[in-house]
Design a protein around this motif. Structure first.
Motif, PDB file in Angstrom:
ATOM      1  N   VAL A 111       0.858  -1.185   0.000  1.00  0.00           N
ATOM      2  CA  VAL A 111       0.000   0.000   0.000  1.00  0.00           C
ATOM      3  C   VAL A 111       0.895   1.237   0.000  1.00  0.00           C
ATOM      4  O   VAL A 111       1.652   1.470   0.937  1.00  0.00           O
ATOM      5  CB  VAL A 111      -0.932   0.017   1.224  1.00  0.00           C
ATOM      6  N   SER A 112       0.805   2.005  -1.066  1.00  0.00           N
ATOM      7  CA  SER A 112       1.598   3.240  -1.172  1.00  0.00           C
ATOM      8  C   SER A 112       0.694   4.349  -1.710  1.00  0.00           C
ATOM      9  O   SER A 112       0.964   4.950  -2.742  1.00  0.00           O
ATOM     10  CB  SER A 112       2.812   3.032  -2.087  1.00  0.00           C
ATOM     11  N   THR A 113      -0.378   4.568  -0.980  1.00  0.00           N
ATOM     12  CA  THR A 113      -1.433   5.476  -1.443  1.00  0.00           C
ATOM     13  C   THR A 113      -1.128   6.951  -1.195  1.00  0.00           C
ATOM     14  O   THR A 113      -1.906   7.816  -1.593  1.00  0.00           O
ATOM     15  CB  THR A 113      -2.765   5.119  -0.766  1.00  0.00           C
ATOM     16  N   GLY A 114      -0.021   7.247  -0.524  1.00  0.00           N
ATOM     17  CA  GLY A 114       0.387   8.633  -0.372  1.00  0.00           C
ATOM     18  C   GLY A 114      -0.531   9.461   0.505  1.00  0.00           C
ATOM     19  O   GLY A 114      -1.233   8.939   1.375  1.00  0.00           O
ATOM     20  N   CYS A 115      -0.518  10.766   0.246  1.00  0.00           N
ATOM     21  CA  CYS A 115      -1.274  11.709   1.081  1.00  0.00           C
ATOM     22  C   CYS A 115      -2.149  12.622   0.244  1.00  0.00           C
ATOM     23  O   CYS A 115      -1.947  12.776  -0.955  1.00  0.00           O
ATOM     24  CB  CYS A 115      -0.309  12.575   1.904  1.00  0.00           C
ATOM     25  N   ASP A 116      -3.094  13.226   0.924  1.00  0.00           N
ATOM     26  CA  ASP A 116      -3.954  14.225   0.309  1.00  0.00           C
ATOM     27  C   ASP A 116      -3.883  15.495   1.157  1.00  0.00           C
ATOM     28  O   ASP A 116      -3.239  15.527   2.214  1.00  0.00           O
ATOM     29  CB  ASP A 116      -5.392  13.713   0.215  1.00  0.00           C
ATOM     30  N   THR A 117      -4.579  16.525   0.726  1.00  0.00           N
ATOM     31  CA  THR A 117      -4.562  17.800   1.448  1.00  0.00           C
ATOM     32  C   THR A 117      -5.294  17.684   2.772  1.00  0.00           C
ATOM     33  O   THR A 117      -6.369  17.099   2.849  1.00  0.00           O
ATOM     34  CB  THR A 117      -5.220  18.901   0.589  1.00  0.00           C
ATOM     35  N   ASN A 118      -4.720  18.266   3.798  1.00  0.00           N
ATOM     36  CA  ASN A 118      -5.310  18.259   5.140  1.00  0.00           C
ATOM     37  C   ASN A 118      -5.896  19.636   5.439  1.00  0.00           C
ATOM     38  O   ASN A 118      -5.167  20.639   5.453  1.00  0.00           O
ATOM     39  CB  ASN A 118      -4.242  17.903   6.177  1.00  0.00           C
ATOM     40  N   ASN A 284      -2.539   4.105  12.916  1.00  0.00           N
ATOM     41  CA  ASN A 284      -2.048   4.928  14.017  1.00  0.00           C
ATOM     42  C   ASN A 284      -1.945   6.355  13.505  1.00  0.00           C
ATOM     43  O   ASN A 284      -1.172   6.632  12.586  1.00  0.00           O
ATOM     44  CB  ASN A 284      -0.679   4.425  14.496  1.00  0.00           C
ATOM     45  N   ARG A 285      -2.754   7.240  14.067  1.00  0.00           N
ATOM     46  CA  ARG A 285      -2.798   8.648  13.629  1.00  0.00           C
ATOM     47  C   ARG A 285      -3.080   8.762  12.120  1.00  0.00           C
ATOM     48  O   ARG A 285      -2.539   9.623  11.428  1.00  0.00           O
ATOM     49  CB  ARG A 285      -1.495   9.371  13.986  1.00  0.00           C
ATOM     50  N   GLY A 286      -3.929   7.867  11.640  1.00  0.00           N
ATOM     51  CA  GLY A 286      -4.332   7.920  10.239  1.00  0.00           C
ATOM     52  C   GLY A 286      -3.396   7.204   9.283  1.00  0.00           C
ATOM     53  O   GLY A 286      -3.738   6.974   8.127  1.00  0.00           O
ATOM     54  N   ALA A 304       3.204  -1.481   3.844  1.00  0.00           N
ATOM     55  CA  ALA A 304       2.921  -0.075   3.562  1.00  0.00           C
ATOM     56  C   ALA A 304       4.247   0.655   3.436  1.00  0.00           C
ATOM     57  O   ALA A 304       5.171   0.442   4.235  1.00  0.00           O
ATOM     58  CB  ALA A 304       2.070   0.549   4.663  1.00  0.00           C
ATOM     59  N   ILE A 305       4.360   1.496   2.427  1.00  0.00           N
ATOM     60  CA  ILE A 305       5.584   2.258   2.192  1.00  0.00           C
ATOM     61  C   ILE A 305       5.219   3.687   1.814  1.00  0.00           C
ATOM     62  O   ILE A 305       4.118   3.964   1.335  1.00  0.00           O
ATOM     63  CB  ILE A 305       6.440   1.616   1.070  1.00  0.00           C
ATOM     64  N   GLY A 306       6.154   4.594   2.061  1.00  0.00           N
ATOM     65  CA  GLY A 306       5.920   5.988   1.701  1.00  0.00           C
ATOM     66  C   GLY A 306       5.159   6.755   2.760  1.00  0.00           C
ATOM     67  O   GLY A 306       5.178   6.424   3.951  1.00  0.00           O
ATOM     68  N   ASP A 307       4.441   7.780   2.323  1.00  0.00           N
ATOM     69  CA  ASP A 307       3.772   8.704   3.234  1.00  0.00           C
ATOM     70  C   ASP A 307       2.726   8.049   4.114  1.00  0.00           C
ATOM     71  O   ASP A 307       2.458   8.498   5.229  1.00  0.00           O
ATOM     72  CB  ASP A 307       3.099   9.835   2.444  1.00  0.00           C
ATOM     73  N   THR A 308       2.112   6.988   3.624  1.00  0.00           N
ATOM     74  CA  THR A 308       1.025   6.358   4.380  1.00  0.00           C
ATOM     75  C   THR A 308       1.542   5.423   5.474  1.00  0.00           C
ATOM     76  O   THR A 308       0.767   4.966   6.310  1.00  0.00           O
ATOM     77  CB  THR A 308       0.090   5.582   3.429  1.00  0.00           C
ATOM     78  N   ALA A 309       2.854   5.133   5.484  1.00  0.00           N
ATOM     79  CA  ALA A 309       3.436   4.210   6.451  1.00  0.00           C
ATOM     80  C   ALA A 309       3.961   4.961   7.671  1.00  0.00           C
ATOM     81  O   ALA A 309       4.583   6.019   7.548  1.00  0.00           O
ATOM     82  CB  ALA A 309       4.569   3.419   5.809  1.00  0.00           C
TER      83      ALA A 309
END
Length: 431
Positions: A111-118, A284-286, A304-309
């Motif tokens: 899973v390397s779904t990255g991030c979106d705007t917060n 954990n914390r999203g 999970a790798i990248g921003d989502t990990a």
């Protein structure tokens, strides 16, 4: 049954990767195709070089220069398959990813779904501000900037002109600083030539940051240099204060002050993209909690790798920063482990090596934190340019970016300020 119409992998195991950003694409490239059938799924059929979105938004680069088709890098690889689709959820019992085009079975899932705007709970801002997390959002922001300049020519009075020519950038991280610096460069060197009827001394660039200093992830030296350089170039910095609301035409800050504007660019924070089907304890914390091998908590064959990990350890008690270098290093370590052996006892633990940070503040100005070395100015700017050129995927893209940047440096102008409005077509409408 694999109803997503992907060939049976035969003796190979299937590695499914959700998300084609820094981490996902790197894992797809490094995975041994003699051992794995790699299936990469993404909502877009191209890779996006996120650090340069702001350059597209400010007409410094064309979108194709920072985008690269996923399939192009794997044209000779018959063990790689790409599907443009959206992952809906994961059926961990049957080891299946359910997508909007069908089910895809897996042996290993990354899973390397990255991030979106917060928006920090203020979802109304999503509808009224402009984000910068994709090429399409970059083009939308570019259109907003160019439309404002065209509208300024028809302003009925001074108040309306000020409203049109005020740009509020929310977020003092690297993107906010770089976007502010790019707009300041446009104000000084480019826009007066395109719009000689407009008095650009009335243009205001506001940078609003809730943290105590700009570039909070970098050193205090970098923060001070960035703030000093931006102020010298005319950027108005609102430090240690958050945005309360934006009800056109006023942005209200937490201290009650207001800024009149039509242009609010939200680059204040990120939140990880989650996926349904995984147990709540995996989060954990999203973010997806992982161990030193990037295995998601509670699952042997899901990574999970990248921003989502989120990897918490003695060296990183709050997890690693959500930056490209972490994503790339996680992907490379996971690929080496998967390629080396099915015996997880022989795998090596992930350890992040911080190679430093760079941020540009505009023409001939940047800051660098490289280990014990902290510096800024002209040399840091050139270093930033070369690092980003070498990081872009595709030789054609590297050459294109290099030419655009050299041309811009020599004559202070790149003719990419095109206001292109999409035409609606039923082809794009989902059934």
């Amino acid at each position: 049954m694999n109803i997503a119409n992907i060939p049976y992998p035969g003796q190979k195991k299937r590695l499914v990767i959700i998300g084609g950003g820094f981490a996902g694409l790197e894992l797809a490239k490094k995975a041994d195709k003699n051992k794995y059938q790699v299936v990469l799924i993404d909502k877009n059929n191209y890779y996006q070089f996120q650090p340069l979105f702001y350059q597209v938004a400010t007409s410094g680069l064309e979108p194709s220069s920072i985008s690269y088709p996923h399939r192009k890098g794997f044209q000779k690889d018959r063990s790689f398959h790409f599907r443009m689709c959206e992952a809906k959820n994961v059926d961990t019992q049957n080891k299946v990813v359910r997508t909007n085009i069908g089910d895809i079975s897996y042996d290993y899932l990354a899973v390397s779904t990255g991030c979106d705007t917060n928006y920090f709970g203020n979802d109304s801002l999503k509808e009224t501000t402009f984000a910068l997390k994709s090429v399409s959002e970059s083009l939308l922001m570019r259109n907003r900037i160019l439309l404002s300049l065209e509208e300024a020519l028809n302003a009925r009075n001074e108040d309306e002109l000020k409203e049109i020519l005020s740009f509020v950038i929310v977020g003092g991280g690297a993107t906010g600083v770089e976007l502010s610096g790019a707009l300041a460069d446009m104000q000084k060197s480019i826009l007066p030539k395109d719009y000689p009827e407009i008095d650009f001394s009335k243009m205001e660039i506001h940078l609003v940051d809730a943290s105590p200093r700009l570039l909070f992830a970098m050193s205090e030296n970098a923060s001070e240099k960035a703030a000093r350089t931006l102020r010298r170039r005319g950027v108005i910095i609102h430090q240690g204060i958050s945005v309360k609301s934006f009800e056109k035409p006023y942005v209200e800050l937490a201290d009650g002050s207001k800024i009149r504007t039509r242009n609010v660019f939200w680059v204040a924070g990120v939140k990880p993209n989650s996926i349904n089907g995984l147990d709540e304890t995996a989060y954990n914390r999203g973010r997806l909690a992982v161990n030193e091998f990037n295995q998601v908590a509670g699952y042997e064959d899901i990574f999970a790798i990248g921003d989502t990990a989120l990897l918490i350890s003695d060296k990183s008690p709050k997890g690693h920063p959500q930056v490209a270098q972490v994503a790339l290093q996680m992907a490379r370590r996971l690929a080496k482990n998967l390629n080396s052996s099915d015996n997880k006892q022989l795998w090596e633990k992930f350890e992040y090596i911080d190679k430093g940070s760079l941020a540009t503040i505009g023409r001939n100005a940047a800051v660098a934190d490289l280990g014990k070395f902290r510096f800024g100015g002209w040399f840091a700017w050139w270093l930033w340019l070369w690092v980003h050129i070498l990081s872009i995927v595709g030789m054609r893209n590297r050459v294109s970016v290099f030419i655009d940047w050299v041309w811009s440096y020599l004559n202070y102008d790149v003719s990419l300020r095109l206001f292109i409005r999409p035409k609606f077509n039923k082809m794009y409408k989902e059934e």
